[in-house]
Write an enzyme that holds these catalytic residues in place. Sequence first.
Site, PDB file in Angstrom:
ATOM      1  N   HIS A  94      36.645 -13.576 -25.002  1.00 27.75           N
ATOM      2  CA  HIS A  94      37.160 -14.551 -25.964  1.00 27.75           C
ATOM      3  C   HIS A  94      38.144 -13.895 -26.938  1.00 27.75           C
ATOM      4  CE1 HIS A  94      37.129 -17.908 -28.874  1.00 27.75           C
ATOM      5  NE2 HIS A  94      37.093 -16.960 -29.785  1.00 27.75           N
ATOM      6  N   GLU A  95      37.780 -12.729 -27.453  1.00 22.55           N
ATOM      7  CA  GLU A  95      38.666 -12.047 -28.402  1.00 22.55           C
ATOM      8  C   GLU A  95      39.957 -11.602 -27.728  1.00 22.55           C
ATOM      9  OE1 GLU A  95      38.179 -12.396 -31.402  1.00 22.55           O
ATOM     10  OE2 GLU A  95      36.099 -13.059 -31.276  1.00 22.55           O
ATOM     11  N   HIS A  98      42.537 -14.268 -27.638  1.00 20.34           N
ATOM     12  CA  HIS A  98      43.439 -14.343 -28.800  1.00 20.34           C
ATOM     13  C   HIS A  98      44.608 -13.384 -28.644  1.00 20.34           C
ATOM     14  CE1 HIS A  98      41.017 -17.122 -31.028  1.00 20.34           C
ATOM     15  NE2 HIS A  98      39.985 -16.299 -31.116  1.00 20.34           N
ATOM     16  N   HIS A 102      48.554 -14.287 -28.593  1.00 26.99           N
ATOM     17  CA  HIS A 102      49.558 -13.593 -29.396  1.00 26.99           C
ATOM     18  C   HIS A 102      50.713 -13.111 -28.521  1.00 26.99           C
ATOM     19  CE1 HIS A 102      50.529 -10.120 -32.415  1.00 26.99           C
ATOM     20  NE2 HIS A 102      51.347 -11.138 -32.567  1.00 26.99           N
TER      21      HIS A 102
END
Length: 224
Positions: A94-95, A98, A102
């Site tokens: 999940h991280e 991100h 980006h």
Amino acid sequence: MGLLLMGIIMLASWFVGYQLKNKFEKYSKVHLRNGMSGAEIATKMLHDHGIYDVKVISTPGRLTDHYNPTDKTVNLSEAVYNERNAAAAAVAAHEVGHAVQHATAYHWLNMRSKLVPVVSIASNMVQWVLLAGVLLINTFPQLLLIGIVLFAVTTVFSIVTLPVEYDASHRALKWLETKNMVTREEYAGAKDSLTWAARTYLVAALSSIGTLLYYVMMYMGRRE
């Protein structure tokens, strides 16, 4: 009516948080058959997306996992970084989701990033301005209106955060499945974990909206 709404939202927030804690405890016991740690999962997902300028690091604490776009680091809590289970895989992926957002200039993430400086200022002031506005509502109602505007900024941020978080989870689950990183049981655990994690952001947004409406009704009631 306003207090009833606040009570319902507080109860929902407690329930979702309770469920999330139980889900992560449950799926922390589902060990990955591939034997990879959260850090290894994160690194592989980054590389599979052609991202090599983002570091995966361990950060102290529990539930401190986050992606920092400023220094391009995927920060995983110690448990997620080291452990080899479905919950750790879900959080790590999940991280990285991100980080992928980006790298691909995902528009909702860009919008949230632009709001950060304004929200930082608003969040530092809003509590005291609203308190003063409530206390002085009969003599200086304009102060409450200023507090409402400040709180509206933080509410918009909560709403914009929703698609960012849901999309990161979608990217994580799609990668875990298409790359055959987990078994069917492990995937189900990862999906269930991220579903409940996403609901915390949904409840937070609803709570913010409900609180904003409460203060708006207070201000409108004063005018009447």
